[in-house]
Design a protein around this motif. Structure first.
Motif, PDB file in Angstrom:
ATOM      1  N   GLN A   1     -31.944  40.852 -38.371  1.00  0.00           N
ATOM      2  CA  GLN A   1     -31.382  40.448 -39.663  1.00  0.00           C
ATOM      3  C   GLN A   1     -29.896  40.782 -39.748  1.00  0.00           C
ATOM      4  N   ARG A   2     -29.512  41.935 -39.243  1.00  0.00           N
ATOM      5  CA  ARG A   2     -28.100  42.333 -39.296  1.00  0.00           C
ATOM      6  C   ARG A   2     -27.226  41.411 -38.439  1.00  0.00           C
TER       7      ARG A   2
ATOM      8  N   ALA B   1     -27.802  38.225 -37.867  1.00  0.00           N
ATOM      9  CA  ALA B   1     -27.678  36.990 -38.641  1.00  0.00           C
ATOM     10  C   ALA B   1     -26.712  37.175 -39.800  1.00  0.00           C
ATOM     11  N   GLN B   2     -26.763  38.327 -40.428  1.00  0.00           N
ATOM     12  CA  GLN B   2     -25.900  38.619 -41.563  1.00  0.00           C
ATOM     13  C   GLN B   2     -24.438  38.730 -41.149  1.00  0.00           C
ATOM     14  N   GLY B   3     -24.191  39.342 -39.996  1.00  0.00           N
ATOM     15  CA  GLY B   3     -22.822  39.680 -39.615  1.00  0.00           C
ATOM     16  C   GLY B   3     -22.092  38.650 -38.775  1.00  0.00           C
TER      17      GLY B   3
ATOM     18  N   SER C   1     -20.022  35.765 -37.582  1.00  0.00           N
ATOM     19  CA  SER C   1     -19.114  34.845 -38.261  1.00  0.00           C
ATOM     20  C   SER C   1     -18.036  34.297 -37.336  1.00  0.00           C
TER      21      SER C   1
ATOM     22  N   THR D   1     -36.364  46.445 -44.949  1.00  0.00           N
ATOM     23  CA  THR D   1     -34.907  46.512 -45.098  1.00  0.00           C
ATOM     24  C   THR D   1     -34.310  47.774 -44.511  1.00  0.00           C
TER      25      THR D   1
ATOM     26  N   ASP E   1     -29.911  51.137 -42.736  1.00  0.00           N
ATOM     27  CA  ASP E   1     -29.947  49.689 -42.911  1.00  0.00           C
ATOM     28  C   ASP E   1     -29.805  48.931 -41.606  1.00  0.00           C
TER      29      ASP E   1
ATOM     30  N   TRP F   1     -27.730  49.322 -38.690  1.00  0.00           N
ATOM     31  CA  TRP F   1     -26.517  49.110 -37.901  1.00  0.00           C
ATOM     32  C   TRP F   1     -26.408  50.163 -36.800  1.00  0.00           C
TER      33      TRP F   1
ATOM     34  N   GLN G   1     -19.543  48.405 -38.457  1.00  0.00           N
ATOM     35  CA  GLN G   1     -20.620  47.446 -38.319  1.00  0.00           C
ATOM     36  C   GLN G   1     -20.226  46.407 -37.274  1.00  0.00           C
TER      37      GLN G   1
ATOM     38  N   PRO H   1     -21.676  43.085 -35.293  1.00  0.00           N
ATOM     39  CA  PRO H   1     -22.711  42.086 -34.997  1.00  0.00           C
ATOM     40  C   PRO H   1     -23.025  41.993 -33.515  1.00  0.00           C
TER      41      PRO H   1
END
Length: 460
Positions: free
Chosen positions: A37-38, A40-42, A44, A379, A390, A392, A408, A410
């Motif tokens: 999930q992290r 996908a979230q991070g 960019s 989570t 969370d 990381w 953090q 990715p």
């Protein structure tokens, strides 16, 4: 001999206890789900999209990974057991937006605008797979054209050195170790899918040329980070850069090995395997006693970095599986266990394949894992030494400023997934090499309970 028998008796009586505690050094399915999930979230940036796609293939859609033991090309009909949707989603997003990203130009162009020439190509395999599995018929996107434009841009529009090494930068001819993970695997995979051996050979040639410029024979053959150019060179031995290079070489090696060109490219495969081991030989000389590499491998004044540690461990498992080289398996296992240790653990290992992790007895045992559950809503990770609640990874190099420690990363999250997938596959393959390169006595694992703390010695 009598004392040895007594020790063995103690080991036997405590074996089930040790088994439980060792399992606390594995990431759980929930942990891996949260790390995924992290990512996908991070993600960019171009290389983050590409790296995310690659590790998702390795973790969730292994039949489409080049590390699958089955021959390439992969199936065009997606099996019901393969979770390729997240990878296809990445390709769809990139191709749908590439014209806007590149200013609505036509002809050769990267998949996404970037000052680094190789990084957009890291998304190329996801795009090729979207085309190969017929996604364009469903969404109307031209995946084949996008991949072809990326290929032609890389081969025809980017500057090179006099001997043919493709520059990693747009603004000047400059070679970065990261490039080996980004572009050559795309070239090799494109060549296999289209039956073009010259492209596969070009992938190999680019690695050979990059090694020529970046390998430092005065530093046990580990690679310098950045060479050539009028500015921005880095003669240091960046640990993540060495991990990028080793991982990229392994992807090309496995692509060739599983392809129709395997027999005719035996020499290239052997060279790639040797060059990966060359990096391992140099890098693992510098592993810190806490189980992590320093940001610059041979500079202990730099911070320790879990990102490069995870990536390099993944390459040890992959080299064992792909080429039967198990030399650093015991050390990779120590690194993995250190990265997966519960919070409050104290790690003390040596590069000889021995070490201890002091684990609080309250640590909760966790199971081994494969792919995370798609329905998981967790989570937070369990209390861990190198994963924040969370999810990381920590400590890590800043992925956007390689001299600085970050918060953090990715790509660091992706490296954890790469390590987990490689370890899972290695275990499924029989965990070969677990007892390699250590003395017979050092193969004994033992536990001693002292004032509510369990000290587990990992010697295999």
């Amino acid at each position: 001999m009598t004392s040895y028998k007594c020790l063995w008796s103690l080991v036997t009586s405590l074996s089930i206890f040790v088994y439980v505690q060792v399992y606390a050094q594995n990431l759980s399915t929930t942990d891996v789900d949260i790390v995924t999930q992290r990512v996908a979230q991070g993600a960019s940036h171009s290389w983050e999209y590409g790296t995310r796609a690659e590790v998702l293939l390795e973790l969730n859609a292994s039949s489409y990974s080049v590390f699958s033991p089955t021959a390439l090309p992969p199936p065009q009909q997606i099996p019901s057991t393969s979770s390729l949707s997240d990878v296809i989603d990445i390709a769809q997003m990139i191709v749908a937006n590439r014209s806007i990203s590149n200013g609505n130009i036509t002809g050769p162009q990267p998949l996404i605008k970037d000052n680094a020439t190789g990084d957009p190509a890291s998304i190329g395999i996801a795009v090729l797979l979207a085309n190969w599995t017929g996604q364009g018929r469903a969404d109307g996107l031209d995946y084949a054209g996008a991949a072809r434009d990326q290929l032609e841009f890389l081969l025809s529009n980017v500057s090179r050195t006099n001997d043919g090494a493709i520059s990693q930068r747009i603004d000047q001819v400059q070679l970065w170790s990261d490039f080996v993970y980004m572009a050559p695997p795309f070239l090799a995979y494109y060549g296999v899918l289209t039956g073009n051996q010259s492209l596969v050979q070009e992938a190999y040639n680019q690695i050979r040329l990059y090694r020529k410029y970046l390998r430092d024979s005065n530093a046990s053959n580990i690679w310098k980070h950045i060479q050539l150019g009028l500015y921005g060179t880095d003669n240091g031995h960046w640990s993540t850069g060495n991990g990028w290079a080793a991982a990229g070489m392994l992807r090309v090696l496995s692509t060739i090995k599983q392809s129709q060109f395997s027999t005719s490219m035996k020499r290239q495969q052997q060279n790639l395997a040797d060059w990966v081991q060359e990096i391992h030989d140099g890098m693992y000389l510098h592993l810190d006693s806490n189980g992590l590499f320093h940001n610059y491998a041979d500079n202990s004044s730099t911070f320790t970095d879990a990102s490069s540690t995870a990536l390099l461990a993944s390459t040890v498992y992959r080299l064992s599986l792909v080429w039967g080289v198990h030399t650093y398996i015991p050390i990779a296992e120590l690194c993995r266990k250190a990265l997966s240790a519960p919070a409050g653990s104290i790690v003390d290992i040596s590069t000889g394949g021995t070490g201890t992790v002091s684990v609080p007895s309250s640590a909760t045992p966790t199971s081994t894992t494969s792919a995370p559950s798609a329905s998981s809503t967790a989570t937070e990770t369990s209390g861990m030494l190198h994963l924040t609640p969370d999810g990381w990874l920590t400590p890590v190099v800043d992925p956007y400023s390689y001299l600085e420690q970050g918060q953090q990363s990715p790509e660091g999250e992706a490296f954890v997934i790469a390590m987990q997938a490689a370890w899972r596959d290695w275990v499924a393959g029989g965990a070969i090499g677990i007892n390699g390169a250590v003395s017979p006595l050092a193969r004994i694992s033992w536990a001693l309970v002292i004032t509510n703390v369990v000290v587990v010695t990992f010697l295999s």
